[in-house]
Design an enzyme around this catalytic site. Structure first.
Site, PDB file in Angstrom:
ATOM      1  N   HIS A  69       0.847  -1.209   0.000  1.00 55.54           N
ATOM      2  CA  HIS A  69       0.000   0.000   0.000  1.00 55.54           C
ATOM      3  C   HIS A  69       0.871   1.242   0.000  1.00 55.54           C
ATOM      4  O   HIS A  69       2.084   1.169   0.172  1.00 55.54           O
ATOM      5  CB  HIS A  69      -0.992  -0.016   1.153  1.00 55.54           C
ATOM      6  N   HIS A  71       1.398   3.962   1.868  1.00 58.70           N
ATOM      7  CA  HIS A  71       1.952   4.732   2.995  1.00 58.70           C
ATOM      8  C   HIS A  71       3.481   4.802   2.922  1.00 58.70           C
ATOM      9  O   HIS A  71       4.144   3.842   2.530  1.00 58.70           O
ATOM     10  CB  HIS A  71       1.518   4.118   4.330  1.00 58.70           C
ATOM     11  N   HIS A 127      -7.497  -0.534   5.707  1.00 60.94           N
ATOM     12  CA  HIS A 127      -6.404   0.340   6.179  1.00 60.94           C
ATOM     13  C   HIS A 127      -6.216   1.474   5.173  1.00 60.94           C
ATOM     14  O   HIS A 127      -6.198   2.649   5.524  1.00 60.94           O
ATOM     15  CB  HIS A 127      -5.145  -0.504   6.327  1.00 60.94           C
ATOM     16  N   ASP A 146      -0.211  -4.063   6.208  1.00 66.01           N
ATOM     17  CA  ASP A 146      -0.867  -3.450   7.366  1.00 66.01           C
ATOM     18  C   ASP A 146      -2.327  -3.874   7.458  1.00 66.01           C
ATOM     19  O   ASP A 146      -3.170  -3.142   7.992  1.00 66.01           O
ATOM     20  CB  ASP A 146      -0.776  -1.916   7.301  1.00 66.01           C
TER      21      ASP A 146
HETATM   22 FE    FE Z   1       2.644   0.769   8.031  1.00 70.51          FE
HETATM   23 ZN    ZN Z   2       0.106   1.667   6.490  1.00 72.38          ZN
END
Ligand code: FE
Ligand code: ZN
Length: 268
Positions: A69, A71, A127, A146
């Protein structure tokens, strides 16, 4: 050299050798070597330096990066790592606009081949809405980013509890022996919270003792297994009447119980 090697914890699964690489404060990246093809993948790239150090000690050459992902603590190392060589960067087509430039995009719900290994891309929004996890059914390995942690799950930054529950349910349905490599060492605080919503779970109590021993001796709590999570993870235990009763929702659907457990963890 031997000290550095002994600090690398390796899991062997079929043709795969999997090494956890602690990064930043509490992230885990994973280096995965397929012995059959010689390919080496990094699952998430929090930062470049510890990954390069591990590659050096192992004598491995990085060929691929898989992204779960967008992030920063999962992608910020990518540019440095790809600058060092010929690295194929793989991520979700559905989230490509906010990922580093992808060499190959993969579609949630589909499979691709990596060397000799089949990799299933499982859609796990919650998330983030574009979060995916990578499941390799042959060796039985899941890289859960996550979405699923040891006794925990990711916070709902973008998706709904319903979406997160859908993804977690898909993971809970994988074979019990599936080995799960997760994205953060949050296990100590997850354990404390788990006991508050599942206080009569004997297996959970035993696991918490094991985790405390592991962490006190300087060890890591990754990897886990789907079977262990189904038995002790308070979020997957939303299907259990015990947890439903404990959070005051004795007759509610698991999805509703999950949402309440998540709310309580956020407030803890
Ligand atoms: Fe993370
Ligand atoms: Zn994350």
């Amino acid at each position: 050299m031997s000290n550095a090697l002994s600090a690398l914890e390796t899991t062997e699964l079929g043709d795969l050798s999997i090494v956890s690489v602690p990064c930043l404060n509490d992230n885990f990246a994973y280096l995965v070597r397929d012995g059959a093809s010689g390919h080496v993948a990094l699952i998430d790239a929090p930062e470049a330096e510890p990954v390069e150090a591990a590659l050096h000690v192992l004598g491995w050459t990085l060929t691929h990066i898989f992204i779960t992902h967008h992030h920063g603590d999962h992608i910020d190392g990518i540019e440095d790592l790809r600058a060092r060589g010929n690295v194929t960067v793989i991520g979700s087509s559905a989230d490509a606009r906010r990922l580093p430039v992808l060499t190959e995009s993969v579609t949630p719900g589909e499979s691709f081949r990596w060397g000799g290994i089949e990799v299933q891309v499982i859609d796990t929004p919650g998330h983030t809405v574009g979060h995916i996890v990578y499941y390799m059914p042959g060796p039985g390995a899941l890289f859960s980013g996550d979405t699923l942690f040891a006794m925990g799950c990711g916070r709902l930054f973008e998706g709904t509890a319903q979406q997160m529950w859908g993804g977690l349910s898909a993971l809970a349905n994988l074979p019990d022996e599936t080995v799960v490599f997760f994205g953060h060492e949050y296990t100590a605080t997850n354990a404390d919270f788990a006991l508050t919503v599942d206080p009569h779970n004997e297996m959970l109590h035993r696991r918490v003792h094991d985790v405390i021993d592991t962490l006190e001796s300087g060890g890591r709590t990754t990897p886990t297994t789907i079977g262990l999570e189904r038995a002790t993870n308070p979020f997957l235990r939303a299907v259990s009447p015990d947890v439903a009763r404990e959070v005051g929702l004795p007759d509610a659907d698991p999805e509703i119980v999950f949402a309440e457990v998540r709310r309580r963890k956020d407030a803890a």
